[in-house]
Design a protein around this motif. Structure first.
Motif, PDB file in Angstrom:
ATOM      1  N   VAL A  26       0.861  -1.177   0.000  1.00 58.00           N
ATOM      2  CA  VAL A  26       0.000   0.000   0.000  1.00 58.00           C
ATOM      3  C   VAL A  26       0.895   1.223   0.000  1.00 58.00           C
ATOM      4  N   GLU A  28       2.827   4.616   0.512  1.00 63.45           N
ATOM      5  CA  GLU A  28       2.833   5.579   1.603  1.00 63.45           C
ATOM      6  C   GLU A  28       2.208   6.880   1.142  1.00 63.45           C
ATOM      7  N   LYS A  29       1.435   7.489   2.010  1.00 64.71           N
ATOM      8  CA  LYS A  29       0.864   8.778   1.695  1.00 64.71           C
ATOM      9  C   LYS A  29       1.947   9.851   1.846  1.00 64.71           C
ATOM     10  N   SER A 153      -0.138   6.258  11.477  1.00 64.09           N
ATOM     11  CA  SER A 153      -0.698   5.183  10.658  1.00 64.09           C
ATOM     12  C   SER A 153      -1.387   5.716   9.408  1.00 64.09           C
ATOM     13  N   HIS A 154      -1.898   6.953   9.457  1.00 66.58           N
ATOM     14  CA  HIS A 154      -2.581   7.504   8.296  1.00 66.58           C
ATOM     15  C   HIS A 154      -1.632   7.761   7.130  1.00 66.58           C
ATOM     16  N   TYR A 155      -0.321   7.727   7.386  1.00 67.34           N
ATOM     17  CA  TYR A 155       0.660   7.862   6.308  1.00 67.34           C
ATOM     18  C   TYR A 155       0.967   6.514   5.651  1.00 67.34           C
ATOM     19  N   SER A 156       0.478   5.429   6.235  1.00 62.52           N
ATOM     20  CA  SER A 156       0.756   4.072   5.740  1.00 62.52           C
ATOM     21  C   SER A 156       2.249   3.854   5.507  1.00 62.52           C
ATOM     22  N   SER A 158       5.910   2.193   5.295  1.00 60.05           N
ATOM     23  CA  SER A 158       6.327   0.837   4.946  1.00 60.05           C
ATOM     24  C   SER A 158       7.013   0.174   6.144  1.00 60.05           C
ATOM     25  N   SER A 192       0.654  -4.235  13.393  1.00 59.91           N
ATOM     26  CA  SER A 192      -0.252  -4.387  12.251  1.00 59.91           C
ATOM     27  C   SER A 192       0.423  -5.084  11.078  1.00 59.91           C
ATOM     28  N   TYR A 193       1.758  -5.149  11.085  1.00 58.45           N
ATOM     29  CA  TYR A 193       2.491  -5.830  10.017  1.00 58.45           C
ATOM     30  C   TYR A 193       2.769  -7.296  10.348  1.00 58.45           C
TER      31      TYR A 193
END
Length: 309
Positions: A26, A28-29, A153-156, A158, A192-193
Motif C-alpha cells: 500500500v 505511503e501517503k 498510521s494515516h501515512y501508511s 512501509s 499491524s504488520y
C-alpha cells in the motif's frame, strides 16, 4: 502564537502533493507538501522554509518559482504543542520539519545524538536554528510522531521505514522500551504488520529485545517451517528469541499429543458395546492419535472420523 495565528498561510503555503517513491504493497501517503519559497520571501509573513534555505546556488533570475518541501504534520502553524516551534530539522531528502527543542531533549538521553543544543554556527530561521539530519523524511516523520506520542498510521509507512526508525531511535538514544511499549502508537503500528511480515517483525523485535512486541508476533509463526530458517535470519533473531521460537513449536506439539493420546474413558458394558468392543475402540484411537500427533503441524487440516458406540 498570536503572530503565527494572524499569518495568512493561504498565501505562504501553496501546497502541492509530492508522494515519496517507496516500495510497499500500500503506497505511503505523502508526508510533505511543497510551498513556493520565493513567493513566500516577497511577503511580510514568516517565510517557509527559513530564509537561508530559500534559494539554491543554481537558481537563476528567470526561475520565479522554487519549491521546497515542508512536513504536512510538523509545519509552522501546526497545533502540535502549546508553544510555537523553535527548531527546524531538515531531512536528507530536503523536507523541513518544525519541532520543539525541549520535546526532543526530553525524549533523548544523548542530546539528540549531540545535535542539541544547536551550534552557534548553525543556520537560523525566524522559527529557530536549522539542523540537518541524515535520516530521510519517511524515517524522520515516524520518529517525530513517536516522540510527540502521535500515530502516523494515516501515512501508511512501509515496514522498511518502521525498521529504519527503530535504528534511528537507538542513534538518538530514544528509549525503545518507553516508546514501543504495549499500546503505544508505534507498537500498534508495528504489530499491524505481523500478518504480512511475521518472521521479519519477530526478528526486529528480538534484535531490540522488545518482548511485548515479539510475543504477539510469534502467534503468526505457528505455521512457519523451522527448517526453512536461514543462518542470516537466525543470527538476527539471536539465541534467546530463537530458543523461544523453537520451544513455542515444540510446546504446541507436546500439548497436542497430551490432548490426543489418552483414549476415551471406558464406560460400563452395554448390550451393544461390551468390554471387547471398547478395547477395539481404544486400539483404533491409539493408532489414529499417533498418526495425527506425528504429522501434526499448524495449518494442516485433518479429516476427522467420528466413532460412535
Amino acid at each position: 502564537m498570536s503572530s503565527m495565528e494572524n499569518t495568512d498561510w493561504d498565501f505562504v503555503l501553496q501546497f502541492v502533493s509530492e508522494p515519496l517513491d517507496l516500495e510497499m504493497p500500500v503506497p505511503e501517503k505523502p508526508i510533505c507538501e511543497r510551498t513556493d519559497s520565493l513567493n513566500s520571501m516577497a511577503l511580510t509573513q514568516v517565510p517557509t522554509p527559513p530564509e537561508s534555505f530559500a534559494a539554491s546556488p543554481v537558481d537563476s533570475p528567470q526561475d520565479e518559482n522554487t519549491f521546497v518541501s515542508v512536513s504536512t504534520t510538523f509545519f509552522p502553524g501546526a497545533q502540535n504543542h502549546s508553544h510555537p516551534p523553535d527548531l527546524v530539522l531538515l531531512s536528507s531528502d530536503s523536507v523541513f520539519f518544525y519541532v520543539h527543542i525541549h520535546v526532543l531533549l526530553s525524549a533523548s538521553s544523548n542530546n539528540f545524538n549531540s545535535l542539541l543544543p544547536p551550534s552557534s554556527k548553525a543556520k537560523t530561521s525566524p522559527m529557530g536554528p536549522v539542523i540537518c539530519v541524515p535520516e530521510p523524511s519517511a524515517t524522520l516523520n515516524i520518529l517525530l510522531h513517536t516522540v510527540y506520542d502521535m500515530s502516523c498510521s494515516h501515512y501508511s509507512p512501509s515496514f522498511e521505514s518502521l525498521a529504519a526508525t527503530l535504528s534511528a531511535m537507538v542513534t538518538y538514544a530514544i528509549s525503545l522500551r518507553t516508546y514501543v511499549a504495549r499500546a503505544t502508537p508505534l507498537h500498534t503500528l508495528l504489530l499491524s504488520y505481523a500478518p504480512l511480515y511475521p518472521l521479519e517483525l519477530y526478528a526486529l523485535a528480538a534484535s531490540y529485545d522488545l518482548y511485548d512486541l515479539a510475543v504477539p508476533t510469534s502467534s503468526h509463526l505457528l505455521s512457519f517451517s523451522l527448517a526453512s530458517l536461514t543462518d542470516e535470519m537466525a543470527e538476527r533473531i539471536g539465541p534467546t528469541y530463537l530458543k523461544r521460537l523453537f520451544f513455542l513449536h515444540f510446546g504446541r506439539a507436546d500439548a497436542l499429543k497430551r490432548l490426543l493420546l489418552p483414549p476415551p474413558h471406558p464406560h460400563p458394558p452395554t448390550p451393544t458395546c461390551d468390554f471387547l468392543e471398547q478395547k477395539k475402540l481404544t486400539r483404533a484411537w491409539a493408532l489414529a492419535s499417533a498418526y495425527l500427533a506425528w504429522d501434526a503441524r499448524p495449518g494442516r487440516n485433518f479429516a476427522t472420523a467420528v466413532v460412535s458406540n
